[in-house]
Design a protein around this motif. Structure first.
Motif, PDB file in Angstrom:
ATOM      1  N   ASN A   1     -15.251  23.441 -16.355  1.00 29.66           N
ATOM      2  CA  ASN A   1     -14.486  24.407 -17.155  1.00 29.66           C
ATOM      3  C   ASN A   1     -15.322  25.588 -17.632  1.00 29.66           C
ATOM      4  O   ASN A   1     -14.767  26.581 -18.103  1.00 29.66           O
ATOM      5  CB  ASN A   1     -13.849  23.704 -18.354  1.00 29.66           C
ATOM      6  CG  ASN A   1     -12.714  22.805 -17.947  1.00 29.66           C
ATOM      7  OD1 ASN A   1     -11.942  23.127 -17.056  1.00 29.66           O
ATOM      8  ND2 ASN A   1     -12.609  21.659 -18.598  1.00 29.66           N
TER       9      ASN A   1
ATOM     10  N   LEU B   1     -13.917  27.542 -20.835  1.00 30.76           N
ATOM     11  CA  LEU B   1     -13.733  26.636 -21.966  1.00 30.76           C
ATOM     12  C   LEU B   1     -15.084  26.175 -22.486  1.00 30.76           C
ATOM     13  O   LEU B   1     -15.986  25.853 -21.700  1.00 30.76           O
ATOM     14  CB  LEU B   1     -12.911  25.415 -21.551  1.00 30.76           C
ATOM     15  CG  LEU B   1     -11.497  25.649 -21.034  1.00 30.76           C
ATOM     16  CD1 LEU B   1     -10.810  24.311 -20.745  1.00 30.76           C
ATOM     17  CD2 LEU B   1     -10.675  26.485 -21.991  1.00 30.76           C
ATOM     18  N   SER B   2     -15.205  26.122 -23.796  1.00 32.75           N
ATOM     19  CA  SER B   2     -16.393  25.544 -24.416  1.00 32.75           C
ATOM     20  C   SER B   2     -16.324  24.023 -24.256  1.00 32.75           C
ATOM     21  O   SER B   2     -15.292  23.459 -23.868  1.00 32.75           O
ATOM     22  CB  SER B   2     -16.432  25.892 -25.908  1.00 32.75           C
ATOM     23  OG  SER B   2     -15.386  25.196 -26.584  1.00 32.75           O
TER      24      SER B   2
ATOM     25  N   ASP C   1     -16.190  21.841 -26.635  1.00 27.60           N
ATOM     26  CA  ASP C   1     -15.166  21.346 -27.560  1.00 27.60           C
ATOM     27  C   ASP C   1     -13.765  21.574 -27.005  1.00 27.60           C
ATOM     28  O   ASP C   1     -12.903  20.687 -27.108  1.00 27.60           O
ATOM     29  CB  ASP C   1     -15.303  22.008 -28.930  1.00 27.60           C
ATOM     30  CG  ASP C   1     -16.502  21.493 -29.721  1.00 27.60           C
ATOM     31  OD1 ASP C   1     -17.064  20.436 -29.356  1.00 27.60           O
ATOM     32  OD2 ASP C   1     -16.879  22.163 -30.701  1.00 27.60           O
ATOM     33  N   GLU C   2     -13.519  22.750 -26.434  1.00 28.31           N
ATOM     34  CA  GLU C   2     -12.205  23.030 -25.848  1.00 28.31           C
ATOM     35  C   GLU C   2     -11.919  22.124 -24.654  1.00 28.31           C
ATOM     36  O   GLU C   2     -10.797  21.643 -24.473  1.00 28.31           O
ATOM     37  CB  GLU C   2     -12.128  24.499 -25.419  1.00 28.31           C
ATOM     38  CG  GLU C   2     -12.104  25.463 -26.580  1.00 28.31           C
ATOM     39  CD  GLU C   2     -12.348  26.903 -26.158  1.00 28.31           C
ATOM     40  OE1 GLU C   2     -11.786  27.803 -26.827  1.00 28.31           O
ATOM     41  OE2 GLU C   2     -13.101  27.139 -25.175  1.00 28.31           O
ATOM     42  N   SER C   3     -12.937  21.883 -23.841  1.00 31.28           N
ATOM     43  CA  SER C   3     -12.793  21.001 -22.696  1.00 31.28           C
ATOM     44  C   SER C   3     -12.476  19.574 -23.147  1.00 31.28           C
ATOM     45  O   SER C   3     -11.578  18.917 -22.613  1.00 31.28           O
ATOM     46  CB  SER C   3     -14.071  21.040 -21.852  1.00 31.28           C
ATOM     47  OG  SER C   3     -13.929  20.255 -20.692  1.00 31.28           O
TER      48      SER C   3
ATOM     49  N   ALA D   1     -11.107  18.709 -25.959  1.00 28.93           N
ATOM     50  CA  ALA D   1      -9.760  18.715 -26.531  1.00 28.93           C
ATOM     51  C   ALA D   1      -8.707  18.639 -25.422  1.00 28.93           C
ATOM     52  O   ALA D   1      -7.675  17.973 -25.584  1.00 28.93           O
ATOM     53  CB  ALA D   1      -9.549  19.964 -27.388  1.00 28.93           C
ATOM     54  N   LEU D   2      -8.966  19.303 -24.296  1.00 22.84           N
ATOM     55  CA  LEU D   2      -8.041  19.233 -23.161  1.00 22.84           C
ATOM     56  C   LEU D   2      -7.951  17.800 -22.646  1.00 22.84           C
ATOM     57  O   LEU D   2      -6.852  17.307 -22.360  1.00 22.84           O
ATOM     58  CB  LEU D   2      -8.473  20.199 -22.059  1.00 22.84           C
ATOM     59  CG  LEU D   2      -7.644  20.191 -20.768  1.00 22.84           C
ATOM     60  CD1 LEU D   2      -6.158  20.410 -21.040  1.00 22.84           C
ATOM     61  CD2 LEU D   2      -8.187  21.246 -19.801  1.00 22.84           C
TER      62      LEU D   2
END
Length: 176
Positions: free
Chosen positions: A24, A37-38, A40-42, A44-45
Motif C-alpha cells: 500500500n 496508505l500509511s 496505520d491506514e493499511s 485499519a483497512l
C-alpha cells in the motif's frame, strides 16, 4: 478458504500486515488510487476487511502464492452511493512482484465462483479509474463486460482529480 491451482485465498493473518503495508506504500501499486496508505491506514483497512467477513460472510481474501502473501482478491460492498449501488464489487490489489503471472485473473475467477456458487449472488460489478488499463484487462479476462452507460465520477474523489472518472464492468451469474 479458496484454493486454485497456484494460489490460496484465505482470511488475514497478523503476519500479512507488514507486506500489505509495503504494498500500500508502493507508488506503482497505488498509481490509480488517490494516495499511498500509511502503516496505520493499511492496518485499519485489514480491520475493515475482517469486519466485512464477520458481517457478511465474504470479503477480500488474503492471497498467497508459493506460501507468500502477495495481496488481496475478493468481494466487498462499496461504501459510497452511485447509480449502480448497492452492489457487490470484486477487486484485487497485488504486490508488483506478483504482476504478470495471471494471479489476479486466477484469484478473481475463484472469487467469482464463490460469489455465484456459495453466496448465490446474481451479479457482481467492478470499477476502476479510466486510466487503469491493467485492471480493465483483468475484468475482461474474467468475463466481465463494460457497462458504458454506467461510467461515473467517483463521489469520494474531488472535482478535478485525474482519477475521478471511473469505468464500470458487470458480470451476471451464468445460466444453469
Amino acid at each position: 478458504m479458496l484454493e486454485t491451482e497456484r494460489l490460496s485465498l484465505r482470511r488475514w493473518r497478523e503476519s500479512d500486515r507488514e507486506p500489505f503495508a509495503a504494498l500500500n506504500a508502493d507508488p506503482e501499486v497505488m498509481e490509480h488510487f488517490p494516495a499511498l496508505l500509511s502503516r496505520d491506514e493499511s492496518d485499519a483497512l485489514v480491520g475493515r476487511i475482517e469486519e466485512g467477513f464477520e458481517e457478511r460472510g465474504f470479503g477480500l481474501w488474503a492471497v498467497e502464492a508459493e506460501g507468500a502473501f502477495i495481496g488481496f482478491t475478493g468481494l466487498t460492498v462499496p461504501r459510497f452511493t452511485a447509480g449502480f449501488t448497492p452492489c457487490v464489487e470484486i477487486g484485487w490489489r497485488l504486490a508488483r512482484r506478483a504482476w504478470g503471472y495471471g494471479y489476479a485473473t486466477e484469484a478473481a475467477t475463484a472469487a467469482l465462483g464463490d460469489a455465484f456458487g456459495r453466496l448465490g449472488l446474481e451479479e457482481v460489478v467492478s470499477f476502476t479509474a479510466v486510466q487503469n488499463l491493467r485492471s480493465q484487462a483483468v475484468m475482461r479476462r474474467i468475463g466481465m463486460s463494460r457497462d458504458l452507460a454506467g461510467d461515473f465520477d467517483h463521489p469520494v474523489l474531488p472535482e478535478g482529480s485525474p482519477l475521478r472518472r471511473h469505468v464500470l464492468y458487470r458480470i451476471r451469474r451464468p445460466a444453469g
